[in-house]
Design a protein around this motif. Sequence first.
Motif, short mmCIF file in Angstrom:
data_model
loop_
_atom_site.label_atom_id
_atom_site.label_comp_id
_atom_site.label_asym_id
_atom_site.label_seq_id
_atom_site.Cartn_x
_atom_site.Cartn_y
_atom_site.Cartn_z
N GLU A 1 -9.96 -3.26 -2.07
CA GLU A 1 -9.44 -2.60 -3.09
C GLU A 1 -9.03 -1.20 -2.85
N GLU A 2 -8.01 -0.81 -3.47
CA GLU A 2 -7.50 0.69 -3.21
C GLU A 2 -8.02 1.50 -4.49
N THR A 3 -8.86 2.47 -4.21
CA THR A 3 -9.19 3.50 -5.33
C THR A 3 -9.12 4.93 -4.74
N THR A 4 -9.24 5.61 -5.80
CA THR A 4 -9.25 7.03 -5.54
C THR A 4 -10.28 7.68 -6.43
N PHE B 1 0.83 5.78 -1.48
CA PHE B 1 0.09 6.73 -2.41
C PHE B 1 1.23 6.98 -3.55
N MET C 1 1.06 -1.20 0.01
CA MET C 1 0.02 0.13 -0.04
C MET C 1 0.79 1.10 -0.14
N ALA D 1 -9.09 9.07 -1.56
CA ALA D 1 -8.55 7.90 -1.58
C ALA D 1 -8.94 7.18 -0.60
N GLN D 2 -9.28 5.61 -0.76
CA GLN D 2 -9.88 4.87 0.26
C GLN D 2 -9.51 3.39 -0.15
N ILE D 3 -9.56 2.63 0.81
CA ILE D 3 -9.43 1.01 0.69
C ILE D 3 -11.09 0.64 0.95
N SER E 1 -7.64 3.24 -10.19
CA SER E 1 -7.30 2.31 -9.16
C SER E 1 -6.18 2.62 -8.32
N GLY E 2 -6.00 2.31 -7.38
CA GLY E 2 -4.82 2.63 -6.48
C GLY E 2 -4.87 3.93 -5.61
N LEU E 3 -4.20 4.14 -4.58
CA LEU E 3 -4.25 5.29 -3.85
C LEU E 3 -3.25 6.36 -4.49
#
Length: 107
Positions: free
Chosen positions: A71-74, A3, A1, A64-66, A33-35
């Motif tokens: 799943e890590e998303t922004t 940023f 994990m 940004a959140q999980i 997808s991703g932070l």
Amino acid sequence: MGFQTEFNSVCKFKTEQELVELLENGRGNMKKSGLRIFPTGQKVIAYTPSNVATAIVRITASTAQINAQGEETTEVEMVLVRKLTEEESRVQTALAYEMFFGDVESK
């Protein structure tokens, strides 16, 4: 994990639908997808999924959140400042290929 920082002059849409909503409504959201960290308050160039510069937008929020599935998303919220002219689009697209997307000859 961790940023990932987005370059502060590029905002590339992954789907045409997100871009169409922005251009039609003057406001829109984009999910990545991703932070990631987007430059809230700054103006950036928006690119189509096929890497064509299309508009200037102002980033109004970046969250940004999980999610519950891990799943890590922004999610990025933005407002349309204005669409680019044909000439502005051509120049910005050429510069983006040289700097970010790859060689101009490969497009």
